[in-house]
Design a protein around this motif. Structure first.
Motif, mmCIF file in Angstrom:
data_model
loop_
_atom_site.group_PDB
_atom_site.id
_atom_site.type_symbol
_atom_site.label_atom_id
_atom_site.label_comp_id
_atom_site.label_asym_id
_atom_site.label_seq_id
_atom_site.Cartn_x
_atom_site.Cartn_y
_atom_site.Cartn_z
ATOM 1 N N MET A 195 -13.193 7.755 -6.681
ATOM 2 C CA MET A 195 -13.569 6.421 -7.151
ATOM 3 C C MET A 195 -13.861 5.551 -5.933
ATOM 4 N N PRO A 196 -15.026 4.887 -5.875
ATOM 5 C CA PRO A 196 -15.346 4.053 -4.706
ATOM 6 C C PRO A 196 -14.257 3.022 -4.390
ATOM 7 N N GLU A 197 -13.582 2.514 -5.428
ATOM 8 C CA GLU A 197 -12.544 1.499 -5.223
ATOM 9 C C GLU A 197 -11.369 2.024 -4.400
ATOM 10 N N LEU A 198 -11.152 3.336 -4.417
ATOM 11 C CA LEU A 198 -9.974 3.896 -3.760
ATOM 12 C C LEU A 198 -10.300 4.684 -2.490
ATOM 13 N N ARG A 199 -11.557 4.653 -2.070
ATOM 14 C CA ARG A 199 -11.927 5.412 -0.864
ATOM 15 C C ARG A 199 -11.230 4.879 0.401
ATOM 16 N N PRO A 200 -11.216 3.551 0.640
ATOM 17 C CA PRO A 200 -10.504 3.086 1.853
ATOM 18 C C PRO A 200 -9.025 3.466 1.844
ATOM 19 N N ALA A 201 -8.366 3.341 0.694
ATOM 20 C CA ALA A 201 -6.952 3.724 0.606
ATOM 21 C C ALA A 201 -6.782 5.223 0.852
ATOM 22 N N MET A 202 -7.704 6.026 0.315
ATOM 23 C CA MET A 202 -7.592 7.476 0.488
ATOM 24 C C MET A 202 -7.828 7.891 1.947
ATOM 25 N N GLU A 203 -8.652 7.159 2.666
ATOM 26 C CA GLU A 203 -8.795 7.458 4.096
ATOM 27 C C GLU A 203 -7.445 7.328 4.784
ATOM 28 N N GLU A 204 -6.707 6.255 4.439
ATOM 29 C CA GLU A 204 -5.374 6.052 5.017
ATOM 30 C C GLU A 204 -4.413 7.159 4.578
ATOM 31 N N CYS B 10 -9.584 -2.346 -4.890
ATOM 32 C CA CYS B 10 -9.894 -1.729 -3.599
ATOM 33 C C CYS B 10 -9.034 -2.333 -2.491
ATOM 34 N N VAL B 11 -9.017 -3.664 -2.417
ATOM 35 C CA VAL B 11 -8.246 -4.359 -1.377
ATOM 36 C C VAL B 11 -6.746 -4.120 -1.571
ATOM 37 N N ASN B 12 -6.283 -4.229 -2.818
ATOM 38 C CA ASN B 12 -4.852 -4.047 -3.089
ATOM 39 C C ASN B 12 -4.389 -2.618 -2.795
ATOM 40 N N ALA B 13 -5.221 -1.622 -3.122
ATOM 41 C CA ALA B 13 -4.841 -0.223 -2.868
ATOM 42 C C ALA B 13 -4.714 0.022 -1.367
ATOM 43 N N TYR B 14 -5.669 -0.513 -0.586
ATOM 44 C CA TYR B 14 -5.590 -0.381 0.872
ATOM 45 C C TYR B 14 -4.323 -1.048 1.394
ATOM 46 N N ALA B 15 -4.032 -2.263 0.898
ATOM 47 C CA ALA B 15 -2.827 -2.979 1.344
ATOM 48 C C ALA B 15 -1.568 -2.222 0.932
#
Length: 295
Positions: free
Chosen positions: A141-150, A176-181
């Protein structure tokens, strides 16, 4: 599956008679995969793949299409050999023909094969976080890509997150922002993301009790895949890392979230086998998922 086995078996014979060796390897491989998925004995599957691998070596051509087709046969054969405990044979083949795996398999197949072999006890090189990310990127899911990189150990500077989460593909920039945080330790974001994912997955039949046992990073990882292929590759990573609880959660989510009788059944078989400690059942279910996804 019987129809697929017969169809691809006939197509392979026609291709062989016409001297179309690339098509022959592709179609014969599919016929054998259908055989494996239908419950044929492992010994017969290994025997048929061994013959096909022999054909691939005998007719070896230095062209990209041929080498890609041969690499697919190679991967199937390695997994089948590992499944019946012939790890020494697998390691010898990797030594002699490893370039097929490294140069001519696409990233998804390469990563899935190495992770499957690792889980089956073969001394194979484990894919890096970057390789796993490349294999699943288009299936997240594009929304979770930044979090998944982490989650996969690839750090994103916090200043890059607003632009990444503002991408046109991202429909829910807040998630997206909240998942990364959340994966970086923000407790408020964790609570928001946990509640959202637990609600979404439990609505689709995943046990709330099971979900509540998972930490936030695990919840993000199992919810992130947008396809069963992505789920399977991340599940394989959990197995290769020895994280049985995360693997069970991936299998439960895979069974609940994706359409299709076969993947649902195979994910369910794997979850049940892992939960009950049935090692042989788990290995067979992993092989079925492998052959299904690369059919």
């Amino acid at each position: 599956l019987n129809n697929a086995m017969n169809y691809y078996g006939r197509a392979a014979e026609i291709s062989r008679e016409l001297g179309h060796w690339v098509n022959y390897l592709i179609d014969r491989r599919r016929a054998i995969e259908a055989m494996a998925l239908s419950g044929e004995s492992l010994e017969n599957v290994v025997g048929e793949l061994g013959k096909l691998w022999g054909d691939a070596l005998q007719g070896m051509e230095p062209t990209a299409p041929y080498l890609r087709a041969a690499a697919g046969v190679f991967g199937d054969y390695l997994v089948a050999l590992a499944l019946v405990g012939r790890r020494g044979d697998v390691e010898k083949l990797l030594e002699e023909h490893g370039s097929l795996l490294n140069k001519y398999m696409d990233r998804r197949l390469n990563v899935a094969t190495r992770l499957t072999l690792k889980y089956l006890g073969v001394n194979a090189e484990e894919p890096s976080g970057e390789e796993v990310l490349e294999a699943v990127w288009a299936r997240l899911m594009p929304e979770l890509r930044p979090a998944m990189e982490e989650v996969l150990g690839i750090h994103i500077p916090v200043e890059d997150v607003p632009s990444l989460c503002g991408d046109l593909e991202v429909k829910d920039s807040k998630l997206c922002v909240n998942a990364y945080a959340a994966v970086n330790g923000d407790k408020e974001a964790e609570e928001i993301v946990r509640q959202y994912i637990v609600n979404e997955l439990s609505k689709n039949g995943v046990s709330r009790e099971l979900l509540n046992k998972a930490d936030t990073r695990q919840l993000i990882e199992v919810y992130a895949p947008a396809t069963s292929m992505g789920q399977f590759i991340l599940l394989l990573r959990a197995l290769a890392l020895g994280d049985k609880d995360l693997a069970i959660l991936h299998a439960e989510v895979g069974s609940a979230m994706f359409n299709g009788e076969l993947p649902k059944r195979f994910f369910r078989e794997l979850a049940n086998a892992l939960r009950s400690g049935d090692k042989n059942g788990a290995r067979r279910a992993v092989a079925k998922l492998y052959y299904y996804h690369f059919f």
